[in-house]
Motif scaffolding. Structure first.
Motif, PDB file in Angstrom:
ATOM      1  N   ARG A 254       0.780  -1.234  -0.169  1.00 31.70           N
ATOM      2  CA  ARG A 254      -0.016   0.022   0.013  1.00 31.70           C
ATOM      3  C   ARG A 254       0.686   1.241  -0.134  1.00 31.70           C
ATOM      4  N   ASP A 255       1.979   1.278   0.515  1.00 28.67           N
ATOM      5  CA  ASP A 255       2.777   2.411   0.548  1.00 28.67           C
ATOM      6  C   ASP A 255       3.213   2.910  -0.815  1.00 28.67           C
ATOM      7  N   SER A 256       3.664   1.707  -1.741  1.00 27.55           N
ATOM      8  CA  SER A 256       4.040   1.694  -2.838  1.00 27.55           C
ATOM      9  C   SER A 256       2.896   2.384  -3.840  1.00 27.55           C
ATOM     10  N   ALA A 257       1.772   1.820  -3.610  1.00 29.51           N
ATOM     11  CA  ALA A 257       0.593   2.309  -4.201  1.00 29.51           C
ATOM     12  C   ALA A 257       0.102   3.924  -4.018  1.00 29.51           C
ATOM     13  N   ALA A 258       0.315   4.295  -2.848  1.00 33.33           N
ATOM     14  CA  ALA A 258      -0.135   5.530  -2.332  1.00 33.33           C
ATOM     15  C   ALA A 258       0.806   6.629  -2.639  1.00 33.33           C
ATOM     16  N   LEU A 259       2.073   6.224  -2.775  1.00 30.12           N
ATOM     17  CA  LEU A 259       3.222   7.177  -3.229  1.00 30.12           C
ATOM     18  C   LEU A 259       3.017   7.535  -4.827  1.00 30.12           C
ATOM     19  N   LEU A 260       2.565   6.242  -5.640  1.00 37.52           N
ATOM     20  CA  LEU A 260       2.358   6.513  -6.960  1.00 37.52           C
ATOM     21  C   LEU A 260       1.151   7.214  -7.071  1.00 37.52           C
ATOM     22  N   ASP A 261      -0.030   7.271  -6.274  1.00 34.57           N
ATOM     23  CA  ASP A 261      -0.931   8.229  -6.342  1.00 34.57           C
ATOM     24  C   ASP A 261      -0.443   9.625  -6.226  1.00 34.57           C
TER      25      ASP A 261
END
Length: 470
Positions: A212-219
């Motif tokens: 989820r960290d990777s996804a949120a950073l990409l957002d």
């Protein structure tokens, strides 16, 4: 902070937003952890501790990662910070401005506490620059942390920060993520700003403890910058929502050899078989399959473009410091690759680019029958420090390096996304990553599957013991 190493970046930010902790407490926790373990692993090569403490006094609670400590790979411009790219040429250079990505990272609320080690100009699958020395694998200090984002991956695996900046031109996110037992998403070409972007091989994102960290950073960072040469398809919903979205029944092809059928280390083969079984148990359709990759032609084309990127770097970087490029400014491998790249003709360059476009078509056709492709991330476990250090024979070095990383460059050549997922540890307690490729622009399916795999077999609680010495 007592529980600092047990939490991911989103979890830490939530504590800040609830005012249960202050950013300065998180920053001091990261600094304390770095002082404790960095002398062993050599991941952080530029400390920005005082600057981080100052930034921790002023923060925006509305930002997604408010107050969370973060590390930048030493291959990204960050205003006011040193930028060396692992090279003696740039050892005294200070960045005059942010890159577009760096400015977006600042706006996301992250607090940069330092910069991480990388091989010179990011051109190797290991992190052993002459300027700073090798970064060591937290799971076994005699082994490589991978490269070129080895400093970032080792720092996350060792608990200095939960997430760190990383970039990937031939596997440099996924290779160290596999070596260090963390999550690493190589995003689609054009998903994040990257200008200039020679040949479209490189992307910048992160390595992280959690999906989820990777996804949120990409957002927080995705979208092209002014003048960027590529534009990825817009996502249908936020990437963070994809992590908890049911992926449905996916069609997954997998292979346990190289693309040309050569055997690999049993640990890497077993990791793929294990991942395939887990995916089957989760309800996906999984079968052996491989795209038709002409390995000889691919290796030749990729080498032409890779070498010419180094040639361009050697030619362009001296302008930053007002010096003429010469052999004493660079490591022998870098210089010799640059010299070799300068000998290729324009026709050879265009031929290589044309082949890459054909290969992108090959992968697109493969993905009409399958949603994802599962492979090992590497052909064998992490190699020893010094094993891939250049010894003067460029052809032999290329054979050894390409033999260890036969899978990852495919995603860079074709622009498609791919991720390393840490699902398997061997009998020596070393992480052995597996890799999933998806069609161009389809990070969504990767994040959906990654979230499902992380829930089925959590890895964040596994921490290296630092019991083995060099």
């Amino acid at each position: 902070m007592k529980d600092y190493m047990e939490m991911d970046a989103i979890g830490l930010s939530e504590l800040v937003k609830k005012k249960e902790v202050k950013p300065i407490e998180l920053v001091e926790s990261a600094i304390d952890r770095s002082k404790q373990v960095n002398p062993l692993i050599n991941a952080v090569i530029i400390e920005m501790f005082d600057e981080a403490r100052s930034l921790a006094e002023s923060y925006d609670l509305s930002s997604p990662f408010a107050g969370v400590p973060f590390l930048m790979k030493d291959l990204e411009f960050f205003a006011g910070a040193p930028y060396t790219g692992g090279s003696r040429l740039l050892k005294d250079f200070l960045c005059p401005t942010d890159s577009v990505l760096s400015s977006r990272l600042r706006r996301s609320g992250l607090i940069i506490i330092g910069k991480t080690n990388t091989c010179e100009l990011g051109i190797q699958p290991i992190t052993e620059p002459e300027l700073y020395g090798p970064t060591r694998n937290p799971w076994n200090l005699s082994l490589t942390a991978g490269g070129s984002s080895g400093g970032s991956a080792a720092a996350v695996a060792a608990g200095i920060v939960p997430m760190a900046h990383a970039s990937d031109g031939g596997g440099s996110i996924r290779i160290p993520a596999s070596c260090c037992g963390i999550f690493g998403m190589k995003i689609s070409r054009g998903r994040n700003p990257r200008n200039p972007d020679t040949f479209g091989l490189g992307v910048s994102h992160c390595v992280s403890k959690s999906v989820r960290d990777s996804a949120a950073l990409l957002d927080a960072t995705h979208g092209t910058g002014l003048g960027d040469p590529y534009i990825a398809p817009s996502p249908s919903q936020s990437f963070i929502k994809e992590v908890t979205t049911n992926p449905g029944r996916l069609r997954i092809g997998f292979l346990t050899t190289t693309f040309d059928g050569k055997p690999i280390d049993p640990d890497c083969r077993d990791a793929v078989v294990d991942a395939a079984k887990l995916c089957t148990d989760l309800g996906h359709h999984v079968e052996e399959a491989s795209p038709a990759v002409n390995v000889e032609a691919f290796t030749k084309a990729f080498t032409v473009l890779w070498y010419q990127m180094v040639t361009l770097g050697i030619a362009s970087l001296p302008a930053l410091v007002g010096k003429e490029a010469s052999v004493e400014h660079f490591e022998r491998l870098t210089w010799e690759i640059g010299q070799a790249g300068a000998k290729y003709t324009g026709v050879e360059t265009l031929t290589a680019m044309s082949y890459m476009q054909q290969l992108a078509g090959t992968m697109a056709r493969f993905f009409t029958d399958y949603d994802l492709l599962l492979t090992p991330t590497l052909s064998k476990p992490p190699v020893k420090i010094g094993e891939l250090v250049y010894k003067g024979d460029l052809e032999e070095y290329s054979r050894l390096a390409n033999g260890w990383v036969p899978y990852t460059p495919l995603a860079n050549a074709t622009g498609i996304p791919a991720m390393n997922v840490p699902l398997y540890w061997n009998d020596d307690n070393l992480p052995i990553g597996v890799q999933f490729f998806a069609p161009y622009g389809d990070e969504a399916t990767l994040f959906r599957l990654a979230g499902q795999l992380e829930e089925a077999r959590p890895w964040a609680g596994r921490m290296p013991a630092f019991t083995k010495t060099p």
